[in-house]
Design an enzyme around this catalytic site. Sequence first.
Site, mmCIF file in Angstrom:
data_model
loop_
_atom_site.group_PDB
_atom_site.id
_atom_site.type_symbol
_atom_site.label_atom_id
_atom_site.label_comp_id
_atom_site.label_asym_id
_atom_site.label_seq_id
_atom_site.Cartn_x
_atom_site.Cartn_y
_atom_site.Cartn_z
ATOM 1 N N ASP A 191 2.208 12.422 72.268
ATOM 2 C CA ASP A 191 2.383 12.150 73.690
ATOM 3 C C ASP A 191 1.371 13.024 74.428
ATOM 4 O O ASP A 191 0.750 13.915 73.831
ATOM 5 C CB ASP A 191 3.821 12.486 74.092
ATOM 6 C CG ASP A 191 4.076 12.274 75.571
ATOM 7 O OD1 ASP A 191 3.657 11.228 76.104
ATOM 8 O OD2 ASP A 191 4.683 13.170 76.196
ATOM 9 N N ASP A 210 1.473 14.208 78.463
ATOM 10 C CA ASP A 210 2.059 15.156 79.413
ATOM 11 C C ASP A 210 3.217 15.907 78.765
ATOM 12 O O ASP A 210 4.160 15.293 78.261
ATOM 13 C CB ASP A 210 2.570 14.421 80.657
ATOM 14 C CG ASP A 210 1.464 13.695 81.398
ATOM 15 O OD1 ASP A 210 1.175 14.075 82.535
ATOM 16 O OD2 ASP A 210 0.872 12.751 80.830
ATOM 17 N N ASP A 265 7.780 15.047 73.759
ATOM 18 C CA ASP A 265 8.746 15.948 74.396
ATOM 19 C C ASP A 265 9.833 15.221 75.170
ATOM 20 O O ASP A 265 10.508 15.827 76.012
ATOM 21 C CB ASP A 265 8.018 16.915 75.350
ATOM 22 C CG ASP A 265 7.497 16.212 76.603
ATOM 23 O OD1 ASP A 265 7.732 16.711 77.710
ATOM 24 O OD2 ASP A 265 6.859 15.147 76.463
#
Length: 233
Positions: A14, A16, A173
């Site tokens: 991922d 961000d 996250d």
Amino acid sequence: MSQINHPIEAVLFDLDGTILDTADDLGAALNHIMIKYNLPIVAAEKYRPIASDGALGLLRLGFGEKLGDYDYEELRAEFLAYYEHNIAEHTAVYEGLNKTLQTLENANIPWGIITNKPIGLTNTLLPFFSSLNNSAITLGGDSLEKRKPDPLPMFVACQELNVKSEHCIYVGDAPRDIEAGNAANMTTIVAGWGYIKDLKDCDSWQANLLAETTQELHQIIFGTDRTNNKQKQ
């Protein structure tokens, strides 16, 4: 610490809250909108856990129940315009990840980015960070007809990289990251250094592994000798 017991053909991330800490630039865009509409600005400790949720999540945080009183599409356009013009003022690669990316490249293991961030913004942001130039594949939230938590981007990435999904790692996250990776039969790793407020919240995500720090991620990936077909060639 748990290790990975299969060949690693690719590692996907991922963006961000996983590779880049973009929270303060996203927070600045939110607070630009808040000030424009004469509403209280949002403190960093409140917007950071929401940073991975994009414009909608951040505007919901700022406007709360009042969001329905405004033209959301107009707010979103204003938010994204400000963000795009100030996209890398405070953003940085998380400490330790440059080493991991370089080690993957040295081992001839491709790595890539699968994010729900619009691909236009992603392509604007990445050139600010030379260590991200060698992403073997980059897919944004609007690159395909479906995005995470749907596994389609995962399968497309594996097809493009000519790797088996079960020999691929996905690091993220947010629950949608783990859901998409699991659905693609990847080994999923929670990026505990990102925007997760309480790591206990990850217990229900059903990830294969949790890396609390970037150093721990590096150890999980490279901590044991393993045979890799690409290294043999």
